[in-house]
Design a protein around this motif. Structure first.
Motif, mmCIF file in Angstrom:
data_model
loop_
_atom_site.group_PDB
_atom_site.id
_atom_site.type_symbol
_atom_site.label_atom_id
_atom_site.label_comp_id
_atom_site.label_asym_id
_atom_site.label_seq_id
_atom_site.Cartn_x
_atom_site.Cartn_y
_atom_site.Cartn_z
ATOM 1 N N ARG A 193 0.833 -1.190 0.000
ATOM 2 C CA ARG A 193 0.000 0.000 0.000
ATOM 3 C C ARG A 193 0.881 1.259 0.000
ATOM 4 N NH1 ARG A 193 -5.276 1.870 1.153
ATOM 5 N NH2 ARG A 193 -5.978 -0.003 0.102
ATOM 6 N N ARG A 226 -5.775 -1.627 -10.775
ATOM 7 C CA ARG A 226 -6.385 -0.310 -10.581
ATOM 8 C C ARG A 226 -5.391 0.649 -9.919
ATOM 9 N NH1 ARG A 226 -12.031 -0.402 -7.663
ATOM 10 N NH2 ARG A 226 -11.930 1.744 -8.406
ATOM 11 N N MET A 231 -2.619 5.539 -9.336
ATOM 12 C CA MET A 231 -1.914 6.257 -8.280
ATOM 13 C C MET A 231 -0.623 6.954 -8.745
ATOM 14 S SD MET A 231 -3.845 6.161 -5.694
ATOM 15 C CE MET A 231 -5.520 5.615 -5.951
ATOM 16 N N GLY A 281 -10.356 17.921 -14.527
ATOM 17 C CA GLY A 281 -11.360 17.782 -13.479
ATOM 18 C C GLY A 281 -11.245 16.499 -12.679
ATOM 19 N N GLU A 282 -10.431 15.557 -13.169
ATOM 20 C CA GLU A 282 -10.273 14.307 -12.429
ATOM 21 C C GLU A 282 -9.271 14.475 -11.302
ATOM 22 O OE1 GLU A 282 -10.634 9.986 -13.806
ATOM 23 O OE2 GLU A 282 -9.657 11.029 -15.453
ATOM 24 N N LEU A 283 -9.556 13.777 -10.187
ATOM 25 C CA LEU A 283 -8.685 13.869 -9.024
ATOM 26 C C LEU A 283 -7.463 12.971 -9.175
ATOM 27 C CD1 LEU A 283 -8.413 15.070 -6.202
ATOM 28 C CD2 LEU A 283 -9.793 13.185 -5.331
ATOM 29 N N GLU A 284 -7.689 11.763 -9.721
ATOM 30 C CA GLU A 284 -6.603 10.804 -9.837
ATOM 31 C C GLU A 284 -6.399 10.354 -11.269
ATOM 32 O OE1 GLU A 284 -9.043 8.868 -7.581
ATOM 33 O OE2 GLU A 284 -8.269 9.474 -5.634
ATOM 34 N N MET B 117 -15.802 14.485 -1.838
ATOM 35 C CA MET B 117 -14.816 14.808 -2.869
ATOM 36 C C MET B 117 -15.318 16.017 -3.661
ATOM 37 S SD MET B 117 -12.180 12.871 -2.630
ATOM 38 C CE MET B 117 -12.192 12.693 -0.861
ATOM 39 N N PRO B 118 -14.389 16.872 -4.102
ATOM 40 C CA PRO B 118 -14.810 18.141 -4.714
ATOM 41 C C PRO B 118 -15.452 17.952 -6.097
ATOM 42 C CG PRO B 118 -12.442 17.846 -4.904
ATOM 43 C CD PRO B 118 -12.935 16.732 -4.042
ATOM 44 N N ALA B 120 -15.167 20.245 -8.488
ATOM 45 C CA ALA B 120 -14.316 20.855 -9.502
ATOM 46 C C ALA B 120 -12.896 20.321 -9.345
ATOM 47 C CB ALA B 120 -14.322 22.367 -9.345
ATOM 48 N N ALA B 121 -12.109 20.490 -10.400
ATOM 49 C CA ALA B 121 -10.725 20.022 -10.367
ATOM 50 C C ALA B 121 -9.947 20.781 -9.315
ATOM 51 C CB ALA B 121 -10.085 20.236 -11.729
ATOM 52 N N PRO B 122 -9.211 20.070 -8.436
ATOM 53 C CA PRO B 122 -8.382 20.773 -7.459
ATOM 54 C C PRO B 122 -7.284 21.553 -8.191
ATOM 55 C CG PRO B 122 -8.455 18.388 -7.045
ATOM 56 C CD PRO B 122 -9.049 18.623 -8.377
ATOM 57 N N ARG B 128 -4.449 17.734 -4.474
ATOM 58 C CA ARG B 128 -4.774 16.355 -4.905
ATOM 59 C C ARG B 128 -4.153 15.349 -3.940
ATOM 60 N NH1 ARG B 128 -3.111 17.226 -10.293
ATOM 61 N NH2 ARG B 128 -1.753 15.402 -10.112
ATOM 62 N N LEU B 131 -6.157 15.176 -0.685
ATOM 63 C CA LEU B 131 -7.401 14.418 -0.809
ATOM 64 C C LEU B 131 -7.136 12.918 -0.895
ATOM 65 C CD1 LEU B 131 -9.261 16.828 -3.253
ATOM 66 C CD2 LEU B 131 -9.903 16.334 -0.880
ATOM 67 N N ARG B 132 -6.030 12.575 -1.560
ATOM 68 C CA ARG B 132 -5.704 11.158 -1.681
ATOM 69 C C ARG B 132 -5.319 10.566 -0.322
ATOM 70 N NH1 ARG B 132 -1.193 8.739 -5.731
ATOM 71 N NH2 ARG B 132 0.210 9.177 -3.998
ATOM 72 N N ALA B 136 -7.000 7.406 1.501
ATOM 73 C CA ALA B 136 -6.180 6.271 1.932
ATOM 74 C C ALA B 136 -6.387 5.961 3.414
ATOM 75 C CB ALA B 136 -4.706 6.548 1.643
ATOM 76 N N GLY B 162 -15.777 14.745 -9.431
ATOM 77 C CA GLY B 162 -16.591 14.458 -8.250
ATOM 78 C C GLY B 162 -16.742 12.975 -7.962
ATOM 79 N N PRO B 164 -13.994 10.256 -7.837
ATOM 80 C CA PRO B 164 -12.632 9.750 -7.982
ATOM 81 C C PRO B 164 -12.577 8.215 -7.958
ATOM 82 C CG PRO B 164 -12.855 11.156 -6.030
ATOM 83 C CD PRO B 164 -14.212 10.923 -6.563
ATOM 84 N N ARG B 165 -11.497 7.710 -8.567
ATOM 85 C CA ARG B 165 -11.306 6.249 -8.612
ATOM 86 C C ARG B 165 -11.025 5.680 -7.221
ATOM 87 N NH1 ARG B 165 -7.032 6.254 -13.732
ATOM 88 N NH2 ARG B 165 -7.937 8.053 -14.759
ATOM 89 N N SER B 166 -10.368 6.487 -6.372
ATOM 90 C CA SER B 166 -9.888 5.964 -5.094
ATOM 91 C C SER B 166 -11.004 5.663 -4.097
ATOM 92 C CB SER B 166 -8.906 6.958 -4.464
ATOM 93 O OG SER B 166 -9.571 8.183 -4.225
#
Lengths: 472, 247
Positions: A193, A226, A231, A281-284, B117-118, B120-122, B128, B131-132, B136, B162, B164-166
């Motif tokens: 992790r 994933r 990440m 706009g994506e976080l990750e 989660m926001p 709009a894009a941080p 980022r 938030l990750r 986690a 809005g 996220p994959r995580s």
């Protein structure tokens, strides 16, 4: 496998595998379990047989226009902001990836399970360049800590006991570990992790790529696929050129049969579809996405004798049913890809001479072709390979002479009859209770691992000549 | 270095030399994928109870935990119950617009520490990263569902703003909320939706990742002993809401 290990003849490697009592038990348990799971999965899926035919027809149709589908794929990956690289050889693929690592200042790379990166021996190259590669599939992680290579396409560490894994974790991770799969998995989760969150580079293979949409598809059960694609700030996917499928509709046909063939699941836990780098706009998701298209001997087989092997999905079903794999396991084959399909892929990647012994490591029983989700005729290609190996005169001289002599006999009935009579006399000292278990001198090579049936007291030809009943 | 032109030329030369040797045909793609997807939805609106039942059976078959509530305002109580059993406090959730409802106040009122989660894009990578770290650290991840597939018990989630994959990956427990509009019967139908999303660009979200999730993360790499939660969540819950979430 190292060159030193490959220097050991195949027979010797197979022989020591067969003497390893634990390996024998592990192989029997694992392969028998996989066979049962696969059978159950298809038994409750009546449309499975038709889908297998369809999957094969899609692979074939894709190969017939592979250039166009790849152009479409490349165009779409680039349109989405990804970069595409072209590697003719393993060395070229390695240098492309090492360059990306260096340019982006990567210190550590997390990898999801990928036979393609095993094939190009990427880890050694990364290490030499000062980048620490970390395998994240649990089985691969164990193998990496033990400095070994995978022994099964989908269960890389089936040759290890939980006791061995516990010892390995205690020694390598410097923390006490109990021989309990649950506890060991938890330790690995914790270790990995941190690495997922720290790594700069994520490296994956690709189970499929959808040309029409520029999508790279990864199938995993653990979720490492994933992680690796989401990440780190850079993601590199390494893919053999034959993995492309035209559309999402085609993809669904393969997804419906892949996991059933591999582990008996209806679907693997995670099917991850990646379309280029992180979007606005994506976080990750990575800043950079790279796709490395790998030739490594594949392209020459589009019009070659091993063409059918380009349809392989790497499910491992043919390994589980193979009477040879079940006896010797994956390491004895000596190359990245074990089992029946592995012999063909090794010939594809390394050239036919590399499989001069391996081409014979099959009983040609056909179980592999039955199990193959896309019905690859593996035995047929193995016979072709044996012929090629023989044409190149790399079979042992004694074997070549013996078969030349036999061919001469079979062409001359009078000589054949004479030989049968001579054989009947000559075999007297060797035949015991209806079989010849041991022959002297160079002939002993034949009987070393198998019995020879003796010439019958009256041969069929002799009976045919005199017995009226037989002819009536 | 091999160039694209050299590489493709070699393939082209081989392809020309090798005419078809085996039966060949690509899958027949839907001609009007968006319209076909709409038809599937309309037909399923009639017989959703059977599809839901099939989904529940398959989802439980892959060790998912199924819940059913009448309306979306009953979701926080279920989530709080899941949290209580696990002595969990911290929860990350998709943004209300992605979820279809703002559950944060109700969840907060039930003692959960909620991180939305926001939308709009941080602005920068530092935000980022922050938030990750939260994702986690969280015990629970709350998401919506784009498709729930009855044939395999699969949840399909599209990443995007809005969403996220995580959220469905890092916390040890994933809770997904869906209604009848997400239900489909088969993988073949999923193919129609994927084609439709691609075709007219009306994907549920603009992200670069689509994930099929079929139960909790698992491995059998040590002596074939099935173990859950190796990298992804150890538990996956699906809460079905009878009244459509978006009203």
């Amino acid at each position: 496998m190292s060159d030193a290990e490959l220097a050991t003849p195949f027979r010797q490697r197979a022989g020591s595998a067969m003497k390893d009592a634990f390996l024998q038990e592990a192989l029997t348990i694992a392969t028998t379990k996989f066979i049962g799971l696969r059978r159950e999965a298809f038994a409750s899926f009546p449309e499975g047989e038709a889908l297998r035919d369809q999957a094969r027809a899609i692979k074939e149709a894709t190969l017939q226009r592979l250039d166009q589908h790849l152009e479409t794929l490349i165009g779409n990956v680039e349109r989405l902001g990804g970069h595409v690289h072209y590697a003719e050889t393993s060395a070229e693929a390695r240098s492309i990836i090492v360059d990306i690592a260096k340019r982006t200042g990567a210190r550590m790379a997390v990898k999801s399970k990928s036979m393609a990166t095993e094939e190009i021996h990427l880890n050694e190259a990364l290490e030499a360049a000062g980048v620490t590669p970390v395998e994240t599939d649990l089985g691969e992680y164990i193998i990496q800590l033990a400095h070994e290579r995978p022994s099964h396409i989908i269960a890389p560490a089936i040759h290890k006991t939980k006791g061995q894994v516990a010892e390995l974790f205690t020694r390598e991770l410097k923390r006490p570990a109990e021989p309990d799969p649950e506890a060991l998995t938890l330790i690995a989760r914790g270790e990995l992790r941190e690495k997922f969150l720290q790594a700069d580079l994520g490296i994956s293979g690709a189970n499929f790529a959808v040309a029409e949409t520029g999508t790279v598809v990864l199938v995993t059960n653990e979720g490492n696929g994933r992680m690796v694609t989401s990440m780190p700030r850079v993601h590199v996917a390494v893919m053999g050129v034959e993995k492309v499928v035209p559309s999402f509709t085609d993809l669904m046909v393969f997804l419906a049969i892949l996991a059933k063939s591999a582990t008996g699941q209806k679907l693997s836990v995670y099917t991850s579809m990646v379309q280029g780098p992180r979007r606005a706009g994506e976080l990750e998701g990575p800043d950079e996405f790279h796709l490395v298209l790998l030739d490594g001997g594949r392209i020459a087989q589009i019009d070659g004798p091993l063409r059918e092997a380009l349809s392989c999905l790497r499910c491992g079903a043919c390994l589980n049913v193979c009477p040879v794999y079940r006896q010797i396991g994956g390491h004895a084959y000596g190359y990245t890809y074990p089992g029946p399909i592995g012999i063909l892929l090794t010939a594809m990647l390394e050239g036919a001479p590399a499989v001069r012994d391996l081409a014979h490591a099959s009983s040609l029983c056909g179980a592999c072709a039955d199990a193959c989700p896309v019905r690859i005729d593996i035995p047929h290609m193995l016979i072709e390979l044996r012929r090629e190996v023989d044409d190149r005169k790399i079979a042992p001289w004694s074997e070549r002479v013996a078969f030349k002599l036999l061919a001469g006999l079979l062409r001359r009935p009078w000589l054949y009859r004479l030989a049968a009579r001579a054989g009947r006399i000559a075999q007297t000292p060797f035949a015991r209770s209806g079989r010849i278990g041991r022959l002297p001198l160079v002939l002993g090579e034949w009987t070393r691992t198998r019995d020879l049936p003796p010439v019958a007291p009256r041969t069929f030809q002799e009976r045919w000549a005199t017995d009226r009943d037989l002819r009536a | 270095m091999t160039t694209r032109a050299e590489f493709l030329d070699r393939i082209r030369a081989q392809v020309r030399r090798a005419p078809g040797r085996f039966q060949a045909a690509s899958a027949r793609r839907p001609r009007h994928a968006a319209a076909e997807a709409e038809t599937i939805r309309r037909e399923l609106a009639e017989r959703w109870p059977e599809t839901l039942e099939a989904f529940r059976r398959e989802f439980e078959g892959v060790a998912g935990v199924f819940h059913r509530v009448a309306s979306v305002d009953m979701v926080p109580a279920v989530v709080a119950g899941i949290a209580r059993e696990r002595q969990a406090r911290e929860l990350v959730t998709w943004h209300p617009t992605a979820l279809g409802a703002d559950l944060a106040p109700a969840l907060g009122a039930r003692g959960l520490d909620v991180h939305s989660m926001p939308a709009a894009a941080p602005a920068g990578s530092a935000e980022r990263e922050r938030l990750r770290t939260i994702a986690a650290r969280a015990d629970l991840g709350l998401t919506g569902v784009d498709l729930a597939v009855a044939e395999t018990g699969t949840l399909v989630l599209v990443s995007g703003v809005g969403r996220p994959r995580s959220t469905s990956l890092l916390p040890p427990c994933h809770v997904a909320v869906f209604d009848r509009t997400a239900l489909v019967e088969s993988l073949r139908q999923v193919g129609v939706f994927l084609e439709a999303w691609h075709g007219d660009g009306r994907a549920p979200a603009g992200g670069a990742s689509i994930n099929f999730i079929t139960g909790p993360s698992r491995t059998a790499d040590i002596e074939l002993t099935l173990t859950r939660g190796v990298h992804g969540p150890k538990e996956v819950h699906a809460i079905f809401v009878e009244q459509p979430i978006r009203g």
